[in-house]
Enzyme design. Structure first.
Site, PDB file in Angstrom:
ATOM      1  N   GLU A   1       0.821  -1.219   0.000  1.00  7.39           N
ATOM      2  CA  GLU A   1       0.000   0.000   0.000  1.00  7.39           C
ATOM      3  C   GLU A   1       0.855   1.269   0.000  1.00  7.39           C
ATOM      4  OE1 GLU A   1      -2.769  -0.437   3.255  1.00  7.39           O
ATOM      5  OE2 GLU A   1      -4.001  -1.865   2.147  1.00  7.39           O
TER       6      GLU A   1
ATOM      7  N   GLU B   1      -6.276  -8.044  -0.972  1.00 15.59           N
ATOM      8  CA  GLU B   1      -6.756  -8.091   0.413  1.00 15.59           C
ATOM      9  C   GLU B   1      -8.250  -7.809   0.452  1.00 15.59           C
ATOM     10  OE1 GLU B   1      -4.813  -5.469   3.160  1.00 15.59           O
ATOM     11  OE2 GLU B   1      -2.821  -5.910   2.358  1.00 15.59           O
TER      12      GLU B   1
END
Ligand SMILES: [Zn+2]
Length: 676
Positions: free
Chosen positions: A153, A313
């Protein structure tokens, strides 16, 4: 670019065995047993493992990772192996303080948290390259290695002197001379003309500290941060490419995160991937939640030019960072998972496989909860998802073939967010594009998200809401598209500024007004108490928030405003241009108008619908391989839904033949297949 075709859909998640290093004889063994039981074929490892892989500077320990990789291979589980740059060990910050970011208030951070390293620090770059090289060389030929997961991320910026120097270098490369920068940034305003690149600093916060009111400077900083990140990403993958040229690389993104132009990052990877955390409510509000999720899935496919992506995710249960963290109601996990596949994902992966006992994510949903038992509702639902993914395995690697493209360009978003006009700081760019996505998807089609660099020739309809900033080359591309028979839908607030965020010296929508056949005279911001109305095809609609006053310049007026000094002025126009045409929507409306408009536009364009007569909350997408078409009927309503398919199909999971109307249970998805 490496092809991302896997023979099966991937099912797995983030796996952190290093958190259980002292219980590996029990926990690690149980992990493998549970993974097999849940139909998991993929686990992501090493994402936050740096302090175990390199406990001291230059001292490496791969023995434990060897064991984990061997365990995965022995259980026929693919490793999505991460580079550990998302979080660094304390010794690294202590020894090399330049790795610590500086805030936009020019304060150096102290050690802590994650995702907060300076990407310009030579020490950080060297240490990341060293550990990535060792990982690549060690596991290059390991049978478990399937995908490289780069960092985690990636986000946000650093304002340290090293980043300032790189920013100034970037500006010099972009503008050549400081005079050119001054002209492009309109620095004669407030006497801001620089005399050297070294005087230029990144935008600050709070505002009294330095420069944070120049739209061009802020836009340049956003672009620099993306380019600096992509440069860092390319540095991260260089040793991986060398040791493992056939292993695809990905970095997990975050939907509409505003800090990075994901098209630039997505195009640098082999497979795009992202982390999706919809805030399901368990009631009828889930229709809107589902639409947001669909929009972001399409965007994350779009950033790597429509190739299949990975859902890296998702939570199998609650997350833990919303203000109200609801668990998934029964069936929601299956819906959330199958929806990702419907929009082009080749995987369903979770954060996280096993819940840790501490840390800020100790209460984040996990496949295995703190009791360590597989006898839980979540585990059973994950197992059901694993079984479903096996049933629909032929979908893996199939692609979309949508005929309608919707523009979402980070440059438009940034420039609008920065702009000092209309509803400053609340221009609703994302919400507006989402509204158009929702209205289009209600017609029974799939949608491709594009930016201004995307190829558009193959589409039949291009929708460009609030295309505020026109980058070099885009207007020519659009003109050719419409000339050749394409249908363009433009809206208010389009074509106001050039690539440098300077206004044009011609009527809006600049560079596009000959295609639109109108000239915008003024644009107005309406507060909550002010609305206007218009009638189109006998139906009355409301105008809100933003409205333009225009003059026809070749276009035909389809509807005019009703009230105040706007009365009779064009609200909706169409302009034939070449073999195509351009619709122009002059003001923001509610969804009812957009739905009615797209019903007409898609019919005129001869768009093939994937399904018709869909009840509220039912959406449809399709994927294709060489032989088959896979149609996904998705019902996010909590009531039973129906849709009519346009040709006979077979349910890929139950084998049921569907000809005509098809029932879809509440909050569920059906996958149908037919020959192409
Ligand atoms: Zn920095």
């Amino acid at each position: 670019m490496i092809q991302s075709k896997f023979p099966e859909l991937l099912h797995g998640g983030d796996y952190n065995p290093e958190q259980w290093m002292k219980q590996k004889d029990t926990i690690w063994r149980q992990d493998m047993e549970y993974a097999r039981k849940a139909g998991i074929n993929t686990l992501s490892i090493g994402i936050f493992s740096w302090s175990f892989l390199e406990p001291e500077d230059g001292v490496y320990d791969f023995a434990w990772m060897d064991e984990v990789m061997d365990n995965l291979a022995a259980n026929e589980i693919k490793a999505v192996l991460a580079t550990p740059s998302g979080a660094r060990p304390p010794w690294l910050a202590e020894k090399y303080p330049s790795v610590l970011r500086m805030t936009n208030e020019r304060m150096r951070r102290v050690y802590g948290g994650r995702h907060n390293s300076c990407l310009s620090s030579p020490d950080y770059r060297r240490k990341v390259t060293e550990i990535n090289t060792r990982l690549a060389q060690r596991y290059a030929n390991h049978p478990a290695l399937a995908i490289w997961h780069i960092s985690n991320e990636y986000n946000n910026d650093c304002h340290c002197p090293l980043c300032q120097a790189r920013f100034q270098e970037w500006l010099r490369a972009r503008y050549g001379t400081i005079d050119q920068l001054n002209d492009c940034w309109w620095n004669s305003f407030w006497s801001h003309r620089y005399t050297s690149f070294e005087q230029v600093e990144s935008p600050t916060s709070p505002s009294w500290l330095g420069e944070n009111e120049s739209p061009a400077a802020q836009l340049a900083w956003k672009r620099f941060c993306t380019d600096n990140l992509v440069d860092f990403f390319n540095m991260e993958i260089a040793p991986l490419r060398q040791a493992t040229p056939d292993i695809p690389v990905t970095a997990n993104m975050m939907g509409t995160f505003t800090g990075l132009d994901y098209y630039k990052l997505g195009r640098a990877m082999d497979i795009s991937s992202w982390d999706n955390y919809p805030q399901w409510t368990g009631d009828e509000r889930d229709v809107a939640v589902s639409e947001q999720s669909a929009f972001k899935h399409d965007l994350m496919r779009g950033v790597s030019d429509q190739k299949p992506f990975l859902l890296m995710e998702s939570s199998p249960s609650a997350v833990n960072w919303f203000s109200c963290n609801r668990i998934r109601t029964p069936g929601t996990l299956m819906y959330q998972s199958m929806q990702a596949i419907a929009h082009g994902s080749d995987s369903v992966q979770y954060f996280q496989f096993r819940a840790g006992r501490g840390g800020s994510e100790q209460y984040h949903g996990a496949v295995i909860n703190h009791t360590g038992s597989a006898n839980t509702r979540v585990f059973r639902e994950v197992t059901d998802v694993g079984a479903a993914l096996k049933q629909i395995a032929p979908v893996a690697g199939s692609v979309t073939r949508n005929q309608v493209a919707l523009l979402y360009d980070w440059n438009d978003r940034w420039a609008l967010d920065i702009a000092w006009f209309l509803h400053r700081g609340n221009q609703k760019y994302e919400e507006t594009v989402l509204d158009h996505h929702a209205a289009l998807s209600m017609q029974g089609i799939g949608i491709d998200m594009i930016d201004q660099d995307s190829e558009i020739d193959a589409y039949r309809v291009v929708v460009a809401p609030m295309a505020y900033l026109i980058r070099d080359g885009f207007s020519e591309k659009i003109e050719k598209f419409v000339q050749n028979g394409g249908r363009l839908v433009l809206t208010y607030a389009s074509g106001y500024v050039n690539e440098e965020s300077l206004t044009f010296q011609e009527p809006n929508p600049c560079l596009l007004h000959s295609i639109a056949g109108i000239r915008v005279d003024e644009i107005d911001a309406l507060d909550d108490r002010r609305t206007n109305h218009f009638i189109w095809n006998g139906k009355r609609y409301e105008v809100k928030e933003v409205a333009e006053l225009s003059t026809l310049d070749g276009a035909k007026q389809l509807a005019g405003y009703e009230e105040q000094f706007y009365a009779e002025k064009p609200m909706l126009t169409v302009h034939p241009y070449g073999d195509g045409c351009c619709y122009y929507i002059a003001a923001r409306t509610d969804a009812d108008f957009l739905c009615d408009l797209y019903d007409k536009v898609l019919a005129e364009a001869g768009i093939s619908l994937l399904a018709t007569e869909m009840t509220d909350g039912v959406k449809v997408t399709a994927r294709y391989d060489g032989d088959n078409q896979y149609v996904f009927l998705m019902n996010s309503s909590h009531a039973k839904g129906t849709a009519t398919v346009t040709k006979p199909m077979r349910d890929l999971q139950t084998g049921e033949l569907i000809d005509g109307m098809c029932t879809v249970q509440p909050m569920s998805i059906r996958v149908l297949v037919s020959a192409n």
